[in-house]
Motif scaffolding. Structure first.
Motif, PDB file in Angstrom:
ATOM      1  N   VAL A  64       0.830  -1.207   0.000  1.00 40.91           N
ATOM      2  CA  VAL A  64       0.000   0.000   0.000  1.00 40.91           C
ATOM      3  C   VAL A  64       0.862   1.253   0.000  1.00 40.91           C
ATOM      4  CG1 VAL A  64      -1.626   1.341   1.402  1.00 40.91           C
ATOM      5  CG2 VAL A  64      -2.011  -1.097   1.049  1.00 40.91           C
ATOM      6  N   PHE A  65       1.851   1.307   0.898  1.00 40.19           N
ATOM      7  CA  PHE A  65       2.652   2.526   1.008  1.00 40.19           C
ATOM      8  C   PHE A  65       3.641   2.688  -0.140  1.00 40.19           C
ATOM      9  CE2 PHE A  65       0.985   2.724   5.293  1.00 40.19           C
ATOM     10  CZ  PHE A  65       0.729   4.082   5.393  1.00 40.19           C
ATOM     11  N   SER A  66       4.027   1.605  -0.789  1.00 45.38           N
ATOM     12  CA  SER A  66       4.863   1.783  -1.984  1.00 45.38           C
ATOM     13  C   SER A  66       4.049   2.434  -3.087  1.00 45.38           C
ATOM     14  CB  SER A  66       5.458   0.456  -2.444  1.00 45.38           C
ATOM     15  OG  SER A  66       4.448  -0.425  -2.883  1.00 45.38           O
ATOM     16  N   GLY A  67       2.764   2.095  -3.178  1.00 47.90           N
ATOM     17  CA  GLY A  67       1.889   2.773  -4.137  1.00 47.90           C
ATOM     18  C   GLY A  67       1.698   4.238  -3.792  1.00 47.90           C
ATOM     19  N   VAL A  68       1.550   4.537  -2.508  1.00 45.08           N
ATOM     20  CA  VAL A  68       1.403   5.925  -2.068  1.00 45.08           C
ATOM     21  C   VAL A  68       2.671   6.715  -2.383  1.00 45.08           C
ATOM     22  CG1 VAL A  68       1.194   7.398  -0.024  1.00 45.08           C
ATOM     23  CG2 VAL A  68      -0.315   5.427  -0.294  1.00 45.08           C
ATOM     24  N   LEU A  69       3.829   6.143  -2.073  1.00 42.91           N
ATOM     25  CA  LEU A  69       5.090   6.845  -2.337  1.00 42.91           C
ATOM     26  C   LEU A  69       5.336   7.008  -3.839  1.00 42.91           C
ATOM     27  CD1 LEU A  69       7.403   5.267   0.386  1.00 42.91           C
ATOM     28  CD2 LEU A  69       6.353   7.526   0.391  1.00 42.91           C
ATOM     29  N   ALA A  70       4.958   5.997  -4.631  1.00 44.52           N
ATOM     30  CA  ALA A  70       5.091   6.135  -6.085  1.00 44.52           C
ATOM     31  C   ALA A  70       4.182   7.238  -6.608  1.00 44.52           C
ATOM     32  CB  ALA A  70       4.765   4.806  -6.766  1.00 44.52           C
ATOM     33  N   GLY A  71       2.986   7.333  -6.059  1.00 46.10           N
ATOM     34  CA  GLY A  71       2.077   8.407  -6.448  1.00 46.10           C
ATOM     35  C   GLY A  71       2.615   9.773  -6.063  1.00 46.10           C
ATOM     36  N   LEU A  72       3.214   9.874  -4.876  1.00 46.59           N
ATOM     37  CA  LEU A  72       3.827  11.137  -4.467  1.00 46.59           C
ATOM     38  C   LEU A  72       4.953  11.539  -5.404  1.00 46.59           C
ATOM     39  CD1 LEU A  72       4.028  10.842  -0.571  1.00 46.59           C
ATOM     40  CD2 LEU A  72       2.663  12.453  -1.899  1.00 46.59           C
ATOM     41  N   LEU A  73       5.752  10.571  -5.795  1.00 49.47           N
ATOM     42  CA  LEU A  73       6.868  10.861  -6.698  1.00 49.47           C
ATOM     43  C   LEU A  73       6.361  11.295  -8.069  1.00 49.47           C
ATOM     44  CD1 LEU A  73       9.960  10.841  -6.874  1.00 49.47           C
ATOM     45  CD2 LEU A  73       9.821   8.495  -7.676  1.00 49.47           C
ATOM     46  N   LYS A  74       5.303  10.670  -8.526  1.00 48.38           N
ATOM     47  CA  LYS A  74       4.763  10.973  -9.851  1.00 48.38           C
ATOM     48  C   LYS A  74       3.988  12.292  -9.880  1.00 48.38           C
ATOM     49  CE  LYS A  74       3.007   9.451 -13.950  1.00 48.38           C
ATOM     50  NZ  LYS A  74       3.816   9.611 -15.106  1.00 48.38           N
ATOM     51  N   LEU A  75       3.194  12.543  -8.864  1.00 44.92           N
ATOM     52  CA  LEU A  75       2.260  13.654  -8.900  1.00 44.92           C
ATOM     53  C   LEU A  75       2.762  14.940  -8.240  1.00 44.92           C
ATOM     54  CD1 LEU A  75      -0.959  11.627  -8.074  1.00 44.92           C
ATOM     55  CD2 LEU A  75      -0.151  12.363 -10.320  1.00 44.92           C
ATOM     56  N   THR A  76       3.864  14.873  -7.527  1.00 43.25           N
ATOM     57  CA  THR A  76       4.386  16.065  -6.863  1.00 43.25           C
ATOM     58  C   THR A  76       5.804  16.344  -7.355  1.00 43.25           C
ATOM     59  OG1 THR A  76       5.313  14.871  -4.974  1.00 43.25           O
ATOM     60  CG2 THR A  76       3.015  15.574  -4.795  1.00 43.25           C
ATOM     61  N   LEU A  81      11.584   9.568   3.506  1.00 40.41           N
ATOM     62  CA  LEU A  81      10.209   9.211   3.828  1.00 40.41           C
ATOM     63  C   LEU A  81      10.015   7.693   3.782  1.00 40.41           C
ATOM     64  CD1 LEU A  81       7.444  10.366   4.531  1.00 40.41           C
ATOM     65  CD2 LEU A  81       6.979  10.523   2.089  1.00 40.41           C
ATOM     66  N   ALA A  82      10.631   7.048   2.796  1.00 42.18           N
ATOM     67  CA  ALA A  82      10.538   5.593   2.685  1.00 42.18           C
ATOM     68  C   ALA A  82      11.199   4.905   3.882  1.00 42.18           C
ATOM     69  CB  ALA A  82      11.177   5.122   1.385  1.00 42.18           C
TER      70      ALA A  82
END
Length: 127
Positions: free
Chosen positions: A22-34, A44-45
């Protein structure tokens, strides 16, 4: 001992893997969208990984109901062993010295989580 191993392999490792996905998806989204930098994401990881291992050790000890320190260490050791094995098999690289310190920190976090988890109040059935 059976109850502790059930807690370690079922609840501890299971919750760690689910939360890591779950959190790898969240961190990937943060990297992509911010506009987050890679260094910030790395820190953070690290914080998220240590927190998840502490939670997994606590869950294992809570369900094992005895020797929380041992349940936490076993949970951390199984997870770290799986990570090292995946790295050796799939990346064809050995574990480095900096990784050993990271792995030691993960086991320490699971150990502390186990000591906390075994002392959490248990739910009792109302009569």
């Amino acid at each position: 001992m059976k109850k502790m191993m059930q807690g370690v392999l079922g609840y501890g490792i299971g919750s760690i893997f689910i939360l890591m996905i779950v959190f790898s998806g969240v961190l990937a989204g943060l990297l992509k969208l911010t506009e987050m930098e890679y260094g910030t994401l790395n820190q953070l990881a690290l914080i998220v990984g240590i927190s998840i291992l502490a939670f997994g050790g606590g869950a294992a000890a809570y369900k094992g109901e005895q020797k929380g320190w041992l349940a936490g260490v076993l949970t951390g050791a199984v997870f770290v062993g799986a990570m090292a094995l995946f790295q050796i098999i799939f990346e064809n690289t050995m574990v480095t010295l900096p990784q050993l310190s990271y792995f030691g920190g993960l086991i320490l976090a699971a150990w502390l989580g186990g000591m906390i988890g075994v002392n959490l109040p248990k739910k009792t059935a109302k009569r």
